[in-house]
Design a protein around this motif. Structure first.
Motif, PDB file in Angstrom:
ATOM      1  N   ILE A  14       0.836  -1.202   0.000  1.00  0.00           N
ATOM      2  CA  ILE A  14       0.000   0.000   0.000  1.00  0.00           C
ATOM      3  C   ILE A  14       0.871   1.251   0.000  1.00  0.00           C
ATOM      4  O   ILE A  14       0.591   2.210  -0.727  1.00  0.00           O
ATOM      5  CB  ILE A  14      -0.945  -0.002   1.220  1.00  0.00           C
ATOM      6  N   LEU A  15       1.930   1.237   0.796  1.00  0.00           N
ATOM      7  CA  LEU A  15       2.839   2.389   0.836  1.00  0.00           C
ATOM      8  C   LEU A  15       3.463   2.644  -0.539  1.00  0.00           C
ATOM      9  O   LEU A  15       3.534   3.789  -0.995  1.00  0.00           O
ATOM     10  CB  LEU A  15       3.932   2.167   1.881  1.00  0.00           C
ATOM     11  N   ASP A  16       3.891   1.575  -1.210  1.00  0.00           N
ATOM     12  CA  ASP A  16       4.474   1.710  -2.556  1.00  0.00           C
ATOM     13  C   ASP A  16       3.455   2.268  -3.538  1.00  0.00           C
ATOM     14  O   ASP A  16       3.781   3.122  -4.372  1.00  0.00           O
ATOM     15  CB  ASP A  16       5.001   0.363  -3.059  1.00  0.00           C
ATOM     16  N   SER A  17       2.224   1.796  -3.440  1.00  0.00           N
ATOM     17  CA  SER A  17       1.182   2.274  -4.341  1.00  0.00           C
ATOM     18  C   SER A  17       0.915   3.765  -4.134  1.00  0.00           C
ATOM     19  O   SER A  17       0.754   4.511  -5.103  1.00  0.00           O
ATOM     20  CB  SER A  17      -0.102   1.471  -4.124  1.00  0.00           C
ATOM     21  N   GLU A  18       0.893   4.193  -2.898  1.00  0.00           N
ATOM     22  CA  GLU A  18       0.669   5.616  -2.610  1.00  0.00           C
ATOM     23  C   GLU A  18       1.841   6.464  -3.115  1.00  0.00           C
ATOM     24  O   GLU A  18       1.643   7.557  -3.633  1.00  0.00           O
ATOM     25  CB  GLU A  18       0.468   5.844  -1.106  1.00  0.00           C
ATOM     26  N   LYS A  19       3.057   5.932  -2.992  1.00  0.00           N
ATOM     27  CA  LYS A  19       4.232   6.656  -3.496  1.00  0.00           C
ATOM     28  C   LYS A  19       4.185   6.768  -5.016  1.00  0.00           C
ATOM     29  O   LYS A  19       4.579   7.786  -5.581  1.00  0.00           O
ATOM     30  CB  LYS A  19       5.513   5.965  -3.045  1.00  0.00           C
ATOM     31  N   LYS A  20       3.714   5.724  -5.677  1.00  0.00           N
ATOM     32  CA  LYS A  20       3.588   5.757  -7.131  1.00  0.00           C
ATOM     33  C   LYS A  20       2.560   6.789  -7.582  1.00  0.00           C
ATOM     34  O   LYS A  20       2.626   7.297  -8.686  1.00  0.00           O
ATOM     35  CB  LYS A  20       3.204   4.378  -7.674  1.00  0.00           C
ATOM     36  N   ARG A  21       1.611   7.090  -6.724  1.00  0.00           N
ATOM     37  CA  ARG A  21       0.611   8.118  -7.014  1.00  0.00           C
ATOM     38  C   ARG A  21       1.122   9.514  -6.642  1.00  0.00           C
ATOM     39  O   ARG A  21       0.395  10.488  -6.754  1.00  0.00           O
ATOM     40  CB  ARG A  21      -0.671   7.857  -6.221  1.00  0.00           C
ATOM     41  N   PHE A  22       2.344   9.566  -6.131  1.00  0.00           N
ATOM     42  CA  PHE A  22       2.956  10.812  -5.664  1.00  0.00           C
ATOM     43  C   PHE A  22       2.146  11.430  -4.533  1.00  0.00           C
ATOM     44  O   PHE A  22       1.956  12.634  -4.451  1.00  0.00           O
ATOM     45  CB  PHE A  22       3.154  11.806  -6.828  1.00  0.00           C
ATOM     46  N   ARG A  23       1.675  10.573  -3.656  1.00  0.00           N
ATOM     47  CA  ARG A  23       0.919  10.993  -2.478  1.00  0.00           C
ATOM     48  C   ARG A  23       1.770  10.785  -1.230  1.00  0.00           C
ATOM     49  O   ARG A  23       2.661   9.944  -1.203  1.00  0.00           O
ATOM     50  CB  ARG A  23      -0.350  10.162  -2.311  1.00  0.00           C
ATOM     51  N   ASP A  24       1.410  11.520  -0.210  1.00  0.00           N
ATOM     52  CA  ASP A  24       2.030  11.338   1.089  1.00  0.00           C
ATOM     53  C   ASP A  24       1.516  10.019   1.688  1.00  0.00           C
ATOM     54  O   ASP A  24       0.354   9.650   1.488  1.00  0.00           O
ATOM     55  CB  ASP A  24       1.667  12.513   1.998  1.00  0.00           C
ATOM     56  N   THR A  25       2.350   9.316   2.415  1.00  0.00           N
ATOM     57  CA  THR A  25       1.949   8.025   2.988  1.00  0.00           C
ATOM     58  C   THR A  25       1.363   8.175   4.391  1.00  0.00           C
ATOM     59  O   THR A  25       1.138   7.182   5.074  1.00  0.00           O
ATOM     60  CB  THR A  25       3.153   7.070   3.043  1.00  0.00           C
ATOM     61  N   GLU A  26       1.076   9.387   4.778  1.00  0.00           N
ATOM     62  CA  GLU A  26       0.562   9.644   6.131  1.00  0.00           C
ATOM     63  C   GLU A  26      -0.757   8.911   6.394  1.00  0.00           C
ATOM     64  O   GLU A  26      -0.964   8.376   7.487  1.00  0.00           O
ATOM     65  CB  GLU A  26       0.361  11.145   6.340  1.00  0.00           C
ATOM     66  N   ASN A  27      -1.647   8.868   5.413  1.00  0.00           N
ATOM     67  CA  ASN A  27      -2.940   8.194   5.605  1.00  0.00           C
ATOM     68  C   ASN A  27      -2.756   6.706   5.904  1.00  0.00           C
ATOM     69  O   ASN A  27      -3.438   6.153   6.762  1.00  0.00           O
ATOM     70  CB  ASN A  27      -3.832   8.381   4.379  1.00  0.00           C
ATOM     71  N   VAL A  28      -1.836   6.073   5.202  1.00  0.00           N
ATOM     72  CA  VAL A  28      -1.566   4.648   5.433  1.00  0.00           C
ATOM     73  C   VAL A  28      -1.008   4.450   6.839  1.00  0.00           C
ATOM     74  O   VAL A  28      -1.430   3.540   7.569  1.00  0.00           O
ATOM     75  CB  VAL A  28      -0.578   4.095   4.383  1.00  0.00           C
ATOM     76  N   GLU A  29      -0.091   5.306   7.235  1.00  0.00           N
ATOM     77  CA  GLU A  29       0.508   5.203   8.567  1.00  0.00           C
ATOM     78  C   GLU A  29      -0.529   5.426   9.665  1.00  0.00           C
ATOM     79  O   GLU A  29      -0.502   4.760  10.702  1.00  0.00           O
ATOM     80  CB  GLU A  29       1.655   6.203   8.682  1.00  0.00           C
ATOM     81  N   LYS A  30      -1.462   6.346   9.421  1.00  0.00           N
ATOM     82  CA  LYS A  30      -2.526   6.608  10.406  1.00  0.00           C
ATOM     83  C   LYS A  30      -3.468   5.409  10.520  1.00  0.00           C
ATOM     84  O   LYS A  30      -3.913   5.070  11.616  1.00  0.00           O
ATOM     85  CB  LYS A  30      -3.319   7.863  10.024  1.00  0.00           C
ATOM     86  N   VAL A  31      -3.764   4.767   9.390  1.00  0.00           N
ATOM     87  CA  VAL A  31      -4.615   3.577   9.430  1.00  0.00           C
ATOM     88  C   VAL A  31      -3.952   2.508  10.301  1.00  0.00           C
ATOM     89  O   VAL A  31      -4.594   1.920  11.175  1.00  0.00           O
ATOM     90  CB  VAL A  31      -4.879   3.013   8.017  1.00  0.00           C
ATOM     91  N   ILE A  32      -2.681   2.294  10.092  1.00  0.00           N
ATOM     92  CA  ILE A  32      -1.948   1.281  10.857  1.00  0.00           C
ATOM     93  C   ILE A  32      -1.898   1.659  12.333  1.00  0.00           C
ATOM     94  O   ILE A  32      -2.103   0.822  13.222  1.00  0.00           O
ATOM     95  CB  ILE A  32      -0.535   1.079  10.269  1.00  0.00           C
ATOM     96  N   GLU A  33      -1.648   2.933  12.611  1.00  0.00           N
ATOM     97  CA  GLU A  33      -1.573   3.414  13.999  1.00  0.00           C
ATOM     98  C   GLU A  33      -2.917   3.216  14.724  1.00  0.00           C
ATOM     99  O   GLU A  33      -2.961   2.656  15.822  1.00  0.00           O
ATOM    100  CB  GLU A  33      -1.199   4.891  14.002  1.00  0.00           C
ATOM    101  N   TYR A  34      -4.007   3.682  14.112  1.00  0.00           N
ATOM    102  CA  TYR A  34      -5.314   3.560  14.758  1.00  0.00           C
ATOM    103  C   TYR A  34      -5.792   2.116  14.824  1.00  0.00           C
ATOM    104  O   TYR A  34      -6.484   1.738  15.772  1.00  0.00           O
ATOM    105  CB  TYR A  34      -6.350   4.444  14.065  1.00  0.00           C
ATOM    106  N   ASP A  35      -5.412   1.296  13.848  1.00  0.00           N
ATOM    107  CA  ASP A  35      -5.771  -0.113  13.905  1.00  0.00           C
ATOM    108  C   ASP A  35      -5.070  -0.794  15.077  1.00  0.00           C
ATOM    109  O   ASP A  35      -5.674  -1.595  15.781  1.00  0.00           O
ATOM    110  CB  ASP A  35      -5.416  -0.821  12.595  1.00  0.00           C
ATOM    111  N   THR A  36      -3.815  -0.441  15.293  1.00  0.00           N
ATOM    112  CA  THR A  36      -3.073  -1.000  16.425  1.00  0.00           C
ATOM    113  C   THR A  36      -3.711  -0.579  17.740  1.00  0.00           C
ATOM    114  O   THR A  36      -3.903  -1.408  18.640  1.00  0.00           O
ATOM    115  CB  THR A  36      -1.597  -0.548  16.370  1.00  0.00           C
ATOM    116  N   LEU A  37      -4.043   0.711  17.865  1.00  0.00           N
ATOM    117  CA  LEU A  37      -4.707   1.196  19.081  1.00  0.00           C
ATOM    118  C   LEU A  37      -6.054   0.501  19.283  1.00  0.00           C
ATOM    119  O   LEU A  37      -6.404   0.120  20.411  1.00  0.00           O
ATOM    120  CB  LEU A  37      -4.909   2.715  19.008  1.00  0.00           C
TER     121      LEU A  37
END
Length: 125
Positions: A14-37
Motif C-alpha cells: 500500500i505504501l508503494d502504491s501511494e508513493k507511485k501516485r505521488f501521495r504522502d503516505t501519512e494516511n496509510v501510517e494513520k490507518v496502521i496506527e489507529y488499527d493497532t490502538l
C-alpha cells in the motif's frame, strides 16, 4: 476501500502504491496506527470483561469470607474502566476507517508511473 487485512499483512504494498501516485503516505501510517490502538483497546476490553465476570462469580464466596466490600470495590473499578475504554475503542475504529477511505486502490503493475499526463500511454488489451 482496501481491506484492513492488507494493511496488517502487507503495508509495504500500500505504501508503494501511494508513493507511485505521488501521495504522502501519512494516511496509510494513520490507518496502521489507529488499527493497532483499536486492537490493543479491544484486547484490554475483553480482559476487563473477563475479569468482571470472574469477580461477579466470586461474590458468594467473598460474602462467606467476609471481604465482600473489597470485591465490590474492585468490581466497580473494573466497570468504570470498561465504561471509559468503550468510547475510545469506537473513536479509534472511526478514525481508522476515515483514513482508510482516503487511501487509493493498489496501482496495477502495468500502469506507467508519471506525475503528469504527458507520459500517459494508451494501452489496448
Amino acid at each position: 476501500m482496501l481491506d484492513i487485512k492488507l494493511f496488517r499483512e502487507n503495508p509495504e504494498l500500500i505504501l508503494d502504491s501511494e508513493k507511485k501516485r505521488f501521495r504522502d503516505t501519512e494516511n496509510v501510517e494513520k490507518v496502521i496506527e489507529y488499527d493497532t490502538l483499536w486492537r490493543e483497546g479491544l484486547q484490554r476490553l475483553n480482559d476487563l470483561r473477563s475479569q468482571k465476570n470472574k469477580l461477579s462469580k466470586s461474590f458468594k464466596q467473598a460474602k462467606k469470607d467476609g471481604n465482600i466490600q473489597e470485591v465490590v470495590e474492585k468490581s466497580k473499578q473494573v466497570a468504570n474502566e470498561i465504561k471509559e475504554l468503550e468510547p475510545k475503542i469506537t473513536e479509534y475504529e472511526n478514525a481508522r476507517d476515515e483514513y482508510r477511505y482516503k487511501v487509493g486502490n493498489i496501482i496495477d503493475e502495468k500502469v506507467p508511473i508519471s506525475d503528469t499526463e504527458d507520459d500517459n500511454q494508451i494501452i489496448m488489451e
